[in-house]
Design a protein around this motif. Structure first.
Motif, PDB file in Angstrom:
ATOM      1  N   GLU A  84     -15.143  -9.419  -8.418  1.00 54.48           N
ATOM      2  CA  GLU A  84     -14.714  -8.226  -9.161  1.00 54.48           C
ATOM      3  C   GLU A  84     -13.611  -7.469  -8.442  1.00 54.48           C
ATOM      4  N   ALA A  85     -13.452  -7.729  -7.135  1.00 54.14           N
ATOM      5  CA  ALA A  85     -12.370  -7.093  -6.373  1.00 54.14           C
ATOM      6  C   ALA A  85     -11.567  -8.175  -5.678  1.00 54.14           C
ATOM      7  N   LEU A  86     -10.257  -8.039  -5.746  1.00 56.45           N
ATOM      8  CA  LEU A  86      -9.318  -8.959  -5.117  1.00 56.45           C
ATOM      9  C   LEU A  86      -8.455  -8.157  -4.167  1.00 56.45           C
ATOM     10  N   PHE A  87      -8.322  -8.628  -2.941  1.00 53.38           N
ATOM     11  CA  PHE A  87      -7.470  -8.000  -1.940  1.00 53.38           C
ATOM     12  C   PHE A  87      -6.317  -8.957  -1.654  1.00 53.38           C
ATOM     13  N   GLY A  91       3.152  -7.932   2.267  1.00 53.88           N
ATOM     14  CA  GLY A  91       3.875  -7.559   3.479  1.00 53.88           C
ATOM     15  C   GLY A  91       2.923  -6.992   4.511  1.00 53.88           C
ATOM     16  N   LYS A  92       3.136  -5.721   4.879  1.00 54.40           N
ATOM     17  CA  LYS A  92       2.330  -5.065   5.900  1.00 54.40           C
ATOM     18  C   LYS A  92       1.160  -4.290   5.310  1.00 54.40           C
ATOM     19  N   ALA A  93       1.000  -4.309   4.010  1.00 49.48           N
ATOM     20  CA  ALA A  93      -0.043  -3.522   3.343  1.00 49.48           C
ATOM     21  C   ALA A  93      -1.029  -4.425   2.606  1.00 49.48           C
ATOM     22  N   VAL A  94      -2.192  -3.846   2.286  1.00 51.43           N
ATOM     23  CA  VAL A  94      -3.217  -4.522   1.496  1.00 51.43           C
ATOM     24  C   VAL A  94      -3.254  -3.853   0.129  1.00 51.43           C
ATOM     25  N   GLN A  95      -3.205  -4.660  -0.909  1.00 57.86           N
ATOM     26  CA  GLN A  95      -3.340  -4.154  -2.281  1.00 57.86           C
ATOM     27  C   GLN A  95      -4.694  -4.610  -2.795  1.00 57.86           C
ATOM     28  N   CYS A  96      -5.464  -3.675  -3.332  1.00 65.10           N
ATOM     29  CA  CYS A  96      -6.767  -3.989  -3.903  1.00 65.10           C
ATOM     30  C   CYS A  96      -6.667  -3.917  -5.418  1.00 65.10           C
ATOM     31  N   TYR A  97      -7.185  -4.939  -6.079  1.00 64.62           N
ATOM     32  CA  TYR A  97      -7.207  -4.999  -7.539  1.00 64.62           C
ATOM     33  C   TYR A  97      -8.654  -5.014  -8.014  1.00 64.62           C
ATOM     34  N   ALA A  98      -8.927  -4.246  -9.046  1.00 68.38           N
ATOM     35  CA  ALA A  98     -10.222  -4.321  -9.715  1.00 68.38           C
ATOM     36  C   ALA A  98     -10.069  -5.318 -10.848  1.00 68.38           C
ATOM     37  N   ARG A  99     -10.938  -6.318 -10.876  1.00 68.94           N
ATOM     38  CA  ARG A  99     -10.889  -7.334 -11.927  1.00 68.94           C
ATOM     39  C   ARG A  99     -11.908  -6.977 -12.990  1.00 68.94           C
ATOM     40  N   ARG A 100     -11.427  -6.743 -14.180  1.00 69.45           N
ATOM     41  CA  ARG A 100     -12.259  -6.386 -15.333  1.00 69.45           C
ATOM     42  C   ARG A 100     -11.981  -7.393 -16.446  1.00 69.45           C
ATOM     43  N   PRO A 101     -12.826  -7.437 -17.469  1.00 74.60           N
ATOM     44  CA  PRO A 101     -12.581  -8.375 -18.578  1.00 74.60           C
ATOM     45  C   PRO A 101     -11.210  -8.205 -19.235  1.00 74.60           C
ATOM     46  N   GLY A 103      -8.519  -7.513 -17.703  1.00 74.82           N
ATOM     47  CA  GLY A 103      -7.480  -7.902 -16.762  1.00 74.82           C
ATOM     48  C   GLY A 103      -7.590  -7.129 -15.452  1.00 74.82           C
ATOM     49  N   ALA A 104      -6.835  -7.567 -14.478  1.00 72.18           N
ATOM     50  CA  ALA A 104      -6.847  -6.929 -13.160  1.00 72.18           C
ATOM     51  C   ALA A 104      -5.906  -5.738 -13.150  1.00 72.18           C
ATOM     52  N   SER A 105      -6.317  -4.702 -12.439  1.00 69.47           N
ATOM     53  CA  SER A 105      -5.454  -3.525 -12.309  1.00 69.47           C
ATOM     54  C   SER A 105      -5.456  -3.055 -10.860  1.00 69.47           C
ATOM     55  N   PRO A 106      -4.269  -2.646 -10.356  1.00 70.60           N
ATOM     56  CA  PRO A 106      -4.200  -2.151  -8.978  1.00 70.60           C
ATOM     57  C   PRO A 106      -5.090  -0.923  -8.827  1.00 70.60           C
ATOM     58  N   MET A 107      -5.831  -0.888  -7.730  1.00 72.00           N
ATOM     59  CA  MET A 107      -6.777   0.186  -7.523  1.00 72.00           C
ATOM     60  C   MET A 107      -6.455   1.006  -6.286  1.00 72.00           C
ATOM     61  N   LEU A 108      -6.044   0.343  -5.229  1.00 69.38           N
ATOM     62  CA  LEU A 108      -5.878   1.006  -3.938  1.00 69.38           C
ATOM     63  C   LEU A 108      -4.873   0.221  -3.113  1.00 69.38           C
ATOM     64  N   ARG A 109      -3.997   0.936  -2.401  1.00 62.66           N
ATOM     65  CA  ARG A 109      -3.057   0.305  -1.474  1.00 62.66           C
ATOM     66  C   ARG A 109      -3.318   0.884  -0.098  1.00 62.66           C
ATOM     67  N   MET A 110      -3.486   0.008   0.897  1.00 61.96           N
ATOM     68  CA  MET A 110      -3.806   0.449   2.247  1.00 61.96           C
ATOM     69  C   MET A 110      -2.763  -0.078   3.222  1.00 61.96           C
ATOM     70  N   ALA A 111      -2.199   0.811   4.029  1.00 61.91           N
ATOM     71  CA  ALA A 111      -1.195   0.439   5.021  1.00 61.91           C
ATOM     72  C   ALA A 111      -1.747   0.716   6.412  1.00 61.91           C
ATOM     73  N   GLY A 112      -1.403  -0.143   7.365  1.00 63.16           N
ATOM     74  CA  GLY A 112      -1.871   0.047   8.729  1.00 63.16           C
ATOM     75  C   GLY A 112      -1.238  -0.923   9.708  1.00 63.16           C
ATOM     76  N   HIS A 113      -0.775  -2.054   9.215  1.00 64.81           N
ATOM     77  CA  HIS A 113      -0.124  -3.035  10.085  1.00 64.81           C
ATOM     78  C   HIS A 113       1.349  -2.683  10.249  1.00 64.81           C
ATOM     79  N   TYR A 114       1.906  -3.111  11.390  1.00 65.64           N
ATOM     80  CA  TYR A 114       3.324  -2.885  11.670  1.00 65.64           C
ATOM     81  C   TYR A 114       4.165  -4.101  11.300  1.00 65.64           C
ATOM     82  N   GLN A 115       3.495  -5.246  11.166  1.00 65.30           N
ATOM     83  CA  GLN A 115       4.144  -6.477  10.721  1.00 65.30           C
ATOM     84  C   GLN A 115       3.236  -7.132   9.690  1.00 65.30           C
TER      85      GLN A 115
END
Length: 155
Positions: A84-87, A91-101, A103-115
């Motif tokens: 139900e969740a896809l990460f 690039g240097k960030a993580v995008q989280c998608y919620a998977r629903r019937p 379709g998938a929709s972006p839910m959260l973007r997390m940044a923390g890496h430098y490369q």
């Protein structure tokens, strides 16, 4: 049977360029590639049943990819056990998608890496996402936002 072979034989579109990740979960086979998509494949027919544009496609110049940019070829991804969740690494960030019937929709973007992010793994038991990057960092992401479930539970 390979997904590429199944896709070609049945006339389905496969990834454009290399495939860098595959996972098997309930609901299908999940792949990602340098074309920036995550595809969900039906196990029985070998056809793609969902395409998520998770990142910009990689463009190859006339000289190919520069050695310092090779990390960009790796499209690291992770899924929750119920898929139900896809990460995805963007690039240097993580995008989280919620998977629903619907379709998938972006839910959260997390940044923390430098490369760029090379690998990621979701720990279902602890509700944590681990990412490893070209910057030498291993990050552990803990957040209520990572818990996927009913919308009422995550409000």
């Amino acid at each position: 049977i390979s997904i590429e072979a199944a896709a070609r034989r049945r006339g389905a579109a496969a990834h454009v360029g290399s495939v860098s990740w595959v996972d098997f979960k309930q609901g299908g086979i999940f792949t990602s590639g340098v074309d920036g998509t995550v595809r969900v494949w039906d196990r029985e027919s070998g056809r793609p049943c969902e395409v998520i544009q998770a990142a910009e496609p990689m463009e190859r110049g006339s000289e190919g990819f520069h050695k310092k940019d090779r990390w960009k070829l790796r499209r690291a991804c992770a899924l929750t056990a119920d898929a139900e969740a896809l990460f995805t690494a963007d690039g240097k960030a993580v995008q989280c998608y919620a998977r629903r019937p619907q379709g998938a929709s972006p839910m959260l973007r997390m940044a923390g890496h430098y490369q760029g992010i090379h690998e990621m793994l979701y720990n279902e038991e602890l509700g944590e996402l681990y990412t490893a990057g070209a910057d030498g960092l291993l990050l552990c992401w803990r957040s209520q936002a990572l818990a996927i479930g009913d919308d009422e539970d995550n409000a």
